[in-house]
Write a protein that holds these residues in place. Structure first.
Motif, mmCIF file in Angstrom:
data_model
loop_
_atom_site.group_PDB
_atom_site.id
_atom_site.type_symbol
_atom_site.label_atom_id
_atom_site.label_comp_id
_atom_site.label_asym_id
_atom_site.label_seq_id
_atom_site.Cartn_x
_atom_site.Cartn_y
_atom_site.Cartn_z
ATOM 1 N N ILE A 142 20.798 -1.919 -15.468
ATOM 2 C CA ILE A 142 21.384 -1.554 -14.174
ATOM 3 C C ILE A 142 22.379 -2.608 -13.692
ATOM 4 O O ILE A 142 23.455 -2.282 -13.182
ATOM 5 C CB ILE A 142 20.279 -1.361 -13.123
ATOM 6 C CG1 ILE A 142 19.364 -0.196 -13.542
ATOM 7 C CG2 ILE A 142 20.864 -1.109 -11.738
ATOM 8 C CD1 ILE A 142 18.106 -0.086 -12.707
ATOM 9 N N THR A 143 22.036 -3.869 -13.892
ATOM 10 C CA THR A 143 22.847 -4.950 -13.309
ATOM 11 C C THR A 143 23.973 -5.435 -14.219
ATOM 12 O O THR A 143 25.017 -5.877 -13.723
ATOM 13 C CB THR A 143 21.955 -6.148 -12.951
ATOM 14 O OG1 THR A 143 21.285 -6.620 -14.136
ATOM 15 C CG2 THR A 143 20.906 -5.741 -11.917
ATOM 16 N N MET A 188 13.517 5.583 -14.706
ATOM 17 C CA MET A 188 13.346 4.614 -15.781
ATOM 18 C C MET A 188 13.295 5.307 -17.139
ATOM 19 O O MET A 188 13.874 4.827 -18.118
ATOM 20 C CB MET A 188 12.073 3.796 -15.543
ATOM 21 C CG MET A 188 12.118 2.940 -14.292
ATOM 22 S SD MET A 188 10.531 2.165 -13.906
ATOM 23 C CE MET A 188 10.415 0.946 -15.226
ATOM 24 N N MET A 189 12.626 6.444 -17.199
ATOM 25 C CA MET A 189 12.568 7.193 -18.448
ATOM 26 C C MET A 189 13.948 7.687 -18.860
ATOM 27 O O MET A 189 14.299 7.688 -20.041
ATOM 28 C CB MET A 189 11.586 8.355 -18.325
ATOM 29 C CG MET A 189 10.128 7.921 -18.307
ATOM 30 S SD MET A 189 8.968 9.318 -18.404
ATOM 31 C CE MET A 189 8.914 9.827 -16.698
ATOM 32 N N ALA A 190 14.745 8.098 -17.875
ATOM 33 C CA ALA A 190 16.104 8.547 -18.173
ATOM 34 C C ALA A 190 16.953 7.394 -18.695
ATOM 35 O O ALA A 190 17.726 7.547 -19.655
ATOM 36 C CB ALA A 190 16.736 9.154 -16.925
ATOM 37 N N LEU A 191 16.811 6.205 -18.089
ATOM 38 C CA LEU A 191 17.548 5.035 -18.555
ATOM 39 C C LEU A 191 17.158 4.667 -19.982
ATOM 40 O O LEU A 191 18.001 4.245 -20.779
ATOM 41 C CB LEU A 191 17.290 3.849 -17.625
ATOM 42 C CG LEU A 191 18.052 3.810 -16.306
ATOM 43 C CD1 LEU A 191 17.494 2.708 -15.413
ATOM 44 C CD2 LEU A 191 19.537 3.593 -16.546
ATOM 45 N N ALA A 192 15.884 4.824 -20.306
ATOM 46 C CA ALA A 192 15.402 4.448 -21.633
ATOM 47 C C ALA A 192 16.018 5.302 -22.734
ATOM 48 O O ALA A 192 16.120 4.865 -23.891
ATOM 49 C CB ALA A 192 13.878 4.541 -21.689
ATOM 50 N N THR A 193 16.448 6.501 -22.415
ATOM 51 C CA THR A 193 17.087 7.351 -23.435
ATOM 52 C C THR A 193 18.428 6.765 -23.867
ATOM 53 O O THR A 193 18.928 7.094 -24.954
ATOM 54 C CB THR A 193 17.305 8.788 -22.915
ATOM 55 O OG1 THR A 193 18.232 8.767 -21.809
ATOM 56 C CG2 THR A 193 15.996 9.410 -22.464
#
Length: 243
Positions: A142-143, A188-193
């Motif tokens: 994110i950062t 968080m799950m979406a980011l992990a993809t």
């Protein structure tokens, strides 16, 4: 089938972070977490108050910061029986190795550097053998911006491939120190993809893996495996299994 119960075991509150424990707990509850781990750094003030807060369970934790493996082992011995979640701040090759070779460590955080992912086949095998979970820090995705974010994604892909190959437990964390840095489990799950994690893997990394860490801590370090535990220093087998 019951909905999964989500946990984030690596958070920091004041004085290690910007938000109080109550603020972190309230936001985590609002976002859908059932439990959180307060893992302030070992060179900061520890979290004294744990239990239930704002309808969410709070686990006592620590993120060990050590300059060399010898000091790390000393800190593990100092904190292991005081916390539910014992994490190690990695990034140095010697610290990473010492962490994954120690079965008293629960989680290795930040194993990588800007130049490499921090893990290799040998370390992944040790992590699997000693049941040390590798954390994927969503805050970095994110950062970070530009090339640094590209490198972080590449390193996450490498570590995920190693974790799959050697059956290493892994978890997702916001690694937040400010309540507004928290993201909901679904986000968080979406980011992990983005680095190749399957949805079922991400769900397990937020539910089953952290739940097992807490369960193992509550059973005590005398627990070896299902049906086997150490009783008064002697390994013995429960004929009827664990009760």
């Amino acid at each position: 089938m019951a909905d999964p119960v989500f946990y984030d075991l690596c958070m920091h509150c004041a004085p290690d972070g910007k938000s109080t424990q109550e603020e972190m707990a309230g936001m985590a509850k609002h976002l859908g977490f059932a439990g959180i781990g307060m893992t302030n750094h070992s060179n900061s003030d520890p979290v004294a108050k744990v239990g239930s807060e704002a309808g969410i369970e709070i686990f006592r934790g620590v993120e060990l910061v050590a300059s060399n493996p010898s000091k790390l082992h000393g800190l593990v011995g100092k904190f292991r029986h005081k916390v539910d979640v014992l994490a190690v701040h990695g990034g140095d090759e010697g610290i990473n190795r010492a962490a994954v070779e120690n079965p008293n460590v629960d989680v290795l955080l930040h194993p990588g550097t800007p130049k490499n992912s921090g893990l290799n086949h040998v370390l992944a095998k040790s992590a699997s053998d000693n049941n040390v979970a590798i954390a994927f820090d969503m805050a970095s995705l994110i950062t970070l911006r530009g090339g640094r974010r590209v490198h972080a994604l590449s390193h996450f892909r490498e570590n995920l491939m190693l974790a799959r190959k050697y059956d290493v437990p892994f978890l997702l964390t916001n690694n937040a120190s400010f309540c507004y840095e928290l993201r909901a489990p679904r986000e968080m799950m979406a980011l992990a993809t983005l680095f190749g994690m399957e949805r079922d893997e991400a769900k397990s990394a937020l539910s089953e893996t952290p739940a097992e860490i807490i369960s193992r801590s509550r059973r005590g370090r005398n627990f070896i495996c299902e049906g086997v535990e150490i009783v008064e220093g002697v390994e013995s087998e429960n004929e009827g299994g664990l009760e």
